[in-house]
Design an enzyme around this catalytic site. Structure first.
Site, PDB file in Angstrom:
ATOM      1  NE  ARG A 124      -4.020  -2.029   2.025  1.00 34.65           N
ATOM      2  CZ  ARG A 124      -4.013  -3.160   2.846  1.00 34.65           C
ATOM      3  NH1 ARG A 124      -3.098  -3.388   3.494  1.00 34.65           N
ATOM      4  NH2 ARG A 124      -4.888  -4.162   2.648  1.00 34.65           N
ATOM      5  CD  GLU A 246      -4.261  16.471 -13.467  1.00 35.72           C
ATOM      6  OE1 GLU A 246      -5.108  15.996 -14.599  1.00 35.72           O
ATOM      7  OE2 GLU A 246      -3.118  16.255 -13.465  1.00 35.72           O
ATOM      8  NE  ARG A 250       0.033  17.191 -10.876  1.00 37.42           N
ATOM      9  CZ  ARG A 250       0.864  16.055 -10.045  1.00 37.42           C
ATOM     10  NH1 ARG A 250       0.383  15.907  -9.050  1.00 37.42           N
ATOM     11  NH2 ARG A 250       1.690  15.509 -10.684  1.00 37.42           N
ATOM     12  CG  ASN A 254      -2.491  17.206 -18.193  1.00 35.92           C
ATOM     13  OD1 ASN A 254      -1.552  16.464 -18.116  1.00 35.92           O
ATOM     14  ND2 ASN A 254      -3.292  17.166 -17.014  1.00 35.92           N
ATOM     15  CG  HIS A 257       0.432  16.550 -21.917  1.00 39.54           C
ATOM     16  ND1 HIS A 257       1.022  17.653 -22.017  1.00 39.54           N
ATOM     17  CD2 HIS A 257       1.394  15.600 -21.319  1.00 39.54           C
ATOM     18  CE1 HIS A 257       2.273  17.585 -21.672  1.00 39.54           C
ATOM     19  NE2 HIS A 257       2.488  16.371 -21.312  1.00 39.54           N
ATOM     20  CG  HIS A 261      -1.502  11.736 -23.612  1.00 40.83           C
ATOM     21  ND1 HIS A 261      -2.004  12.121 -22.337  1.00 40.83           N
ATOM     22  CD2 HIS A 261      -0.155  11.864 -23.392  1.00 40.83           C
ATOM     23  CE1 HIS A 261      -0.959  12.136 -21.445  1.00 40.83           C
ATOM     24  NE2 HIS A 261       0.144  12.086 -22.233  1.00 40.83           N
TER      25      HIS A 261
END
Length: 373
Positions: A124, A246, A250, A254, A257, A261
């Site tokens: 964990r 995020e 935040r 991106n 992206h 992506h």
């Protein structure tokens, strides 16, 4: 040993980023990040022969009691899979790693994401020490605790937020970085320039600085390179410190992206095999598309996209969609982007003056027109 630049990441899980030359040989710095007596070095077959022995020797010179194991995988984005993730867990089991063990991610973004995700899941969550060996990883993926693996359906769809215990960026390793990988990292550096005002209004002139130092960055001038890394890390540290998971700004990191992506996935993660774009190259194209979409929506003047494209071209990065990628296929990939929600695809767009924003509900017809343009 040259001066070491330090960037602090605050928030609920504070840690330090150390930036400087020859840090792989600094046993005191490395050993200070290891709490227990087990460490697993995860690397790839490009990086491990160059640097794994140095890291292990430096660690054991200060901590001879450490039990250190290694796992070396083939290089490339296509190796960032659930199968490789399982191999890291098996290596931790073979090491009998306890809760105070550490995973040392020695490599680029793929290794950092993969090893970080395994560290997030073993018992964990155990310590992860990020030792990035590419410019892209130094300025972006090693900082902030985003860890993940890819699926055929999309990038980074399985992962966890798991902040590292420390980030150690040895700038001297960039001398062995292939030119293409250096340029890929510069794409992420440019991303910070485009979004700088939103990330840290006190450093709003970063895009101007990049334009003034583009050739020096390509030439790997040490002082300029170290400054760029430190400023990018400071941008990211400021955002991560206030928005680790995020939920807010935040997401601005991106920029480019969503498009990038989609290109990577549609090309089958062929950036290091098969002739496709690598991550940084895809992000470069994605940033141009994001700025064109910003202009199409009236958020930015067309000149902002032209300015961004000129800078990327000076850095010898691609700025157009590779041939053979259909706009409708790319749009399908974007629908599975992690920023999409019930209202549709959310884009990170910019006004051209360093300010970025999250824009939901963009008409898909407008996106298709940008992709086809």
């Amino acid at each position: 040993m040259s001066a070491v630049l330090k960037v602090a990441v605050d928030g609920a899980h504070p840690y330090a980023i150390s930036i400087g030359a020859d840090l792989l040989d600094d046993g005191v710095l490395l050993a200070a990040t290891i709490r227990g007596r087990h460490a697993l070095i995860v690397s790839d077959s490009n990086v491990a022969p160059l640097y794994a022995d140095r890291v292990q020797a430096a660690l054991q010179a200060v901590r001879p009691d450490l039990t250190i194991a290694r796992l070396v995988i083939p290089p490339g984005e296509h190796e960032k899979t659930l199968q490789r993730f399982g191999e890291v867990l098996d290596a931790l089991a073979g090491l009998s790693a306890t809760r105070d063990a550490a995973v040392i991610a020695l490599g680029g973004g793929v290794i950092g994401d993969l090893a970080g995700f395994a560290g997030a899941c073993w018992m964990r969550g155990i310590d992860v020490v990020q030792i990035p060996t590419t410019l892209l990883a130094m300025v972006d993926s090693s900082v902030g605790g985003k860890t993940a693996v890819d699926l055929p359906a999309g990038k980074n769809l399985v992962g966890a937020f798991h902040p590292p215990r420390a980030v150690i960026a040895d700038t001297s390793v960039l001398h062995t970085l292939p030119d293409r990988e250096l340029r890929a990292g510069l794409a992420e550096v440019v991303k910070y320039g485009v979004t700088a005002v939103s990330l840290d209004p006190a450093d709003a002139g970063f895009l101007d600085w990049l334009e003034a130092h583009a050739e020096a960055l390509l030439a790997r001038e040490p002082a300029i390179t170290a400054e760029a890394i430190a400023r990018c890390c400071a941008f990211k540290a400021a955002v991560v410190g206030r928005d680790l998971l995020e939920h807010g700004d935040r997401a601005l990191l991106n920029f480019g992206h969503t498009f990038g992506h989609a290109i990577e996935v549609e090309q089958g993660y062929a950036g290091t095999h098969g002739g496709g774009l690598n991550h940084g190259e895809a992000v470069a194209v994605g940033m141009v598309l994001a700025m064109r979409l910003s202009a199409a929506l009236g958020l930015a003047p067309a000149s902002a996209g032209d300015r961004l494209q000129r800078l990327l071209q000076r850095l010898e990065l691609p700025t157009s969609i590779p041939e053979g990628l259909a706009p409708d296929a790319l749009l399908t990939r974007m629908r599975l982007d992690k920023k999409a929600d019930a209202a549709g695809i959310r884009f990170i767009l910019a006004d051209g003056a360093g300010r970025a924003r999250v824009v939901p509900g963009v008409e898909e017809a407008t996106v298709l027109a940008v992709l086809a343009g």
